[in-house]
Design a protein around this motif. Structure first.
Motif, PDB file in Angstrom:
ATOM      1  N   CYS A   1       0.804  -1.215   0.000  1.00 33.63           N
ATOM      2  CA  CYS A   1       0.000   0.000   0.000  1.00 33.63           C
ATOM      3  C   CYS A   1       0.842   1.272   0.000  1.00 33.63           C
ATOM      4  O   CYS A   1       0.364   2.332  -0.428  1.00 33.63           O
ATOM      5  N   GLU A   2       2.094   1.193   0.468  1.00 34.08           N
ATOM      6  CA  GLU A   2       2.865   2.431   0.528  1.00 34.08           C
ATOM      7  C   GLU A   2       4.354   2.138   0.413  1.00 34.08           C
ATOM      8  O   GLU A   2       4.873   1.228   1.071  1.00 34.08           O
TER       9      GLU A   2
ATOM     10  N   GLN B   1       5.198  -0.760   3.212  1.00 33.69           N
ATOM     11  CA  GLN B   1       4.043  -1.141   4.023  1.00 33.69           C
ATOM     12  C   GLN B   1       3.122  -2.051   3.212  1.00 33.69           C
ATOM     13  O   GLN B   1       2.817  -1.778   2.053  1.00 33.69           O
TER      14      GLN B   1
ATOM     15  N   GLU C   1      -0.638  -4.396   3.299  1.00 31.66           N
ATOM     16  CA  GLU C   1      -1.976  -4.333   3.907  1.00 31.66           C
ATOM     17  C   GLU C   1      -2.801  -5.528   3.457  1.00 31.66           C
ATOM     18  O   GLU C   1      -2.734  -5.941   2.290  1.00 31.66           O
ATOM     19  N   ASN C   2      -3.572  -6.074   4.412  1.00 25.56           N
ATOM     20  CA  ASN C   2      -4.565  -7.096   4.084  1.00 25.56           C
ATOM     21  C   ASN C   2      -5.895  -6.386   3.894  1.00 25.56           C
ATOM     22  O   ASN C   2      -6.563  -6.014   4.860  1.00 25.56           O
ATOM     23  N   SER C   3      -6.279  -6.171   2.650  1.00 31.45           N
ATOM     24  CA  SER C   3      -7.521  -5.463   2.356  1.00 31.45           C
ATOM     25  C   SER C   3      -8.720  -6.400   2.279  1.00 31.45           C
ATOM     26  O   SER C   3      -9.817  -5.967   1.918  1.00 31.45           O
TER      27      SER C   3
ATOM     28  N   ARG D   1      -7.741  -5.706   7.135  1.00 28.39           N
ATOM     29  CA  ARG D   1      -7.479  -4.273   7.226  1.00 28.39           C
ATOM     30  C   ARG D   1      -6.225  -3.933   8.036  1.00 28.39           C
ATOM     31  O   ARG D   1      -5.982  -2.759   8.325  1.00 28.39           O
ATOM     32  N   GLN D   2      -5.446  -4.926   8.387  1.00 31.32           N
ATOM     33  CA  GLN D   2      -4.222  -4.662   9.150  1.00 31.32           C
ATOM     34  C   GLN D   2      -3.098  -4.251   8.219  1.00 31.32           C
ATOM     35  O   GLN D   2      -2.935  -4.815   7.134  1.00 31.32           O
ATOM     36  N   LYS D   3      -2.327  -3.268   8.651  1.00 31.79           N
ATOM     37  CA  LYS D   3      -1.161  -2.793   7.917  1.00 31.79           C
ATOM     38  C   LYS D   3       0.088  -3.000   8.767  1.00 31.79           C
ATOM     39  O   LYS D   3       0.072  -2.753   9.971  1.00 31.79           O
TER      40      LYS D   3
ATOM     41  N   ALA E   1       4.339  -2.133   8.462  1.00 35.23           N
ATOM     42  CA  ALA E   1       5.435  -1.520   7.712  1.00 35.23           C
ATOM     43  C   ALA E   1       6.760  -2.166   8.106  1.00 35.23           C
ATOM     44  O   ALA E   1       6.989  -2.452   9.288  1.00 35.23           O
TER      45      ALA E   1
ATOM     46  N   ASP F   1       4.905  -2.564  13.678  1.00 33.46           N
ATOM     47  CA  ASP F   1       5.873  -2.353  12.605  1.00 33.46           C
ATOM     48  C   ASP F   1       7.211  -3.010  12.951  1.00 33.46           C
ATOM     49  O   ASP F   1       7.553  -3.185  14.120  1.00 33.46           O
TER      50      ASP F   1
END
Length: 292
Positions: A186-187, A196, A198-200, A236-238, A240, A255
Motif C-alpha cells: 500500500c505504501e 508497508q 496491507e490485508n484489504s 485491514r491490518q497494515k 510496515a 511495525d
C-alpha cells in the motif's frame, strides 16, 4: 624244622624283594619329584623374570601415558586459546564488516542523492538551453519585425524562464499498484525508509515465507523474507517494514525493522511481493520525473 626254615627264608626273601622294589619305586618317585621341583623352580624363575619385564614395560607405558596426557592437556589449552583468539578476531572482523557495510550503504545513498541532483541539474541546464534558444529566436524575430515587440513585454515573457535558471525544479512521482489477491503493497515512500503491506480482505492471511523484493534504477536492493509474525495478518491490518534505525517513535508497535538501513532511493523503483511458490502477488511501481 627244615621246612619251617625254608619257608622263613622264602618269606624273608620275598619281603626283601618287596622292600627293594618299593625302595626302587620310591627312589624313582623321589627323583621324579626332584626333577619336577627343579622344573617348577626354573619355570618360577622364568615367570619372575617375565613379571619383572612386564612390570618394567608397564612402568614405561605409564610414563608414556602420563607424557601423552600432559601433551594433550597442553594442546587443549593451546587450542582453547587459539579458538578464543579466532572468536575475538571473527567478532572484530564482523564488526569491521558491519561498519564497512554501513559506510557502503551511506556511500550508496549519497551516490543516489548525487545522481538525483545531477539529473535535476541536467534538467535545469536543458531548460536554460531552451530559454537561451527561445530568447535568441525572440530577439531575431524582434529585429526582423522592426521592433514589433516592446521591451516591457519581452521582460515579462522571460521572467518565468529566469526563475527556472535560478534552480526551480519540480519533481512529480507517480505510483502504479497491482495485486492478485487481498494483500497489497500500500505504501512505498520515495525516501526508501519503509515498505508497508496491507490485508484489504475480510479474513486472515498467512504470509509467512513470502518475500518483498525491490529494484531501484535497475539495481537489486536487499530483500526481506516475512517470518511467523506475518502468519495471521488480520483484515485491514497494515504492517510496515522499516530500514534499520528508520522507525520513528510514533510508528505502530506492530511495525518491524529490517537488518538493512534503507530500501533504496531512485527515480524508478519497483517493489514486489513474492509468495512461497515464487509467484508475484502484488507490486508497487514508483516513477519520479523532473521538470524545470
Amino acid at each position: 624244622m627244615d621246612t619251617m626254615r625254608v619257608d622263613l627264608e622264602t618269606h624273608y626273601k620275598t619281603k626283601v624283594e618287596q622292600f627293594q622294589q618299593g625302595a626302587t619305586q620310591q627312589n624313582m618317585e623321589a627323583t621324579k619329584a626332584k626333577e619336577d621341583s627343579a622344573k617348577c623352580k626354573m619355570e618360577l624363575t622364568e615367570l619372575r623374570d617375565r613379571l619383572n619385564d612386564l612390570v618394567n614395560q608397564n612402568n614405561q607405558l605409564s610414563r608414556l601415558l602420563d607424557s601423552l596426557r600432559r601433551d594433550r592437556e597442553d594442546r587443549e589449552r593451546e587450542l582453547m586459546l587459539r579458538n578464543s583468539q579466532l572468536q575475538m578476531d571473527c567478532a572484530r572482523t564482523k564488526a569491521e564488516l558491519d561498519l564497512i557495510l554501513q559506510e557502503l550503504n551511506r556511500v550508496m545513498q549519497t551516490k543516489l542523492g548525487l545522481e538525483l541532483e545531477i539529473e535535476a541539474y541536467r534538467k535545469l541546464l536543458e531548460g536554460e538551453e531552451n530559454r537561451m534558444k527561445l530568447k535568441s529566436t525572440m530577439e531575431s524575430m524582434s529585429a526582423s519585425a522592426g521592433g514589433g515587440f516592446s521591451s516591457g513585454r519581452g521582460g515579462s515573457a522571460f521572467g518565468e524562464a529566469g526563475s527556472t535558471a535560478k534552480g526551480e525544479i519540480s519533481a512529480k512521482t507517480t505510483y502504479q499498484k497491482s495485486a492478485k489477491g487481498p494483500v497489497t503493497i500500500c505504501e512505498c515512500p520515495p525516501d526508501g525508509k519503509f515498505v508497508q503491506i496491507e490485508n484489504s480482505g475480510t479474513k486472515e492471511e498467512n504470509l509467512s515465507g513470502w518475500r518483498i523484493v525491490r529494484t531501484v534504477d535497475g539495481r537489486e536492493m536487499p530483500g526481506y523474507e516475512l517470518d511467523s509474525r506475518f502468519s495471521n495478518l488480520r483484515p485491514r491490518q497494515k504492517i510496515a517494514i522499516w530500514g534499520r534505525g528508520q522507525k520513528g517513535r510514533t510508528a505502530p508497535i506492530q511495525d518491524i525493522e529490517a537488518n538493512f538501513e534503507s530500501w533504496g532511493i531512485g527515480a524508478s523503483a519497483n517493489t514486489r511481493l513474492i509468495n512461497k511458490e515464487g509467484e508475484e502477488r502484488a507490486s508497487n511501481i514508483q516513477r519520479t520525473s523532473y521538470s524545470s
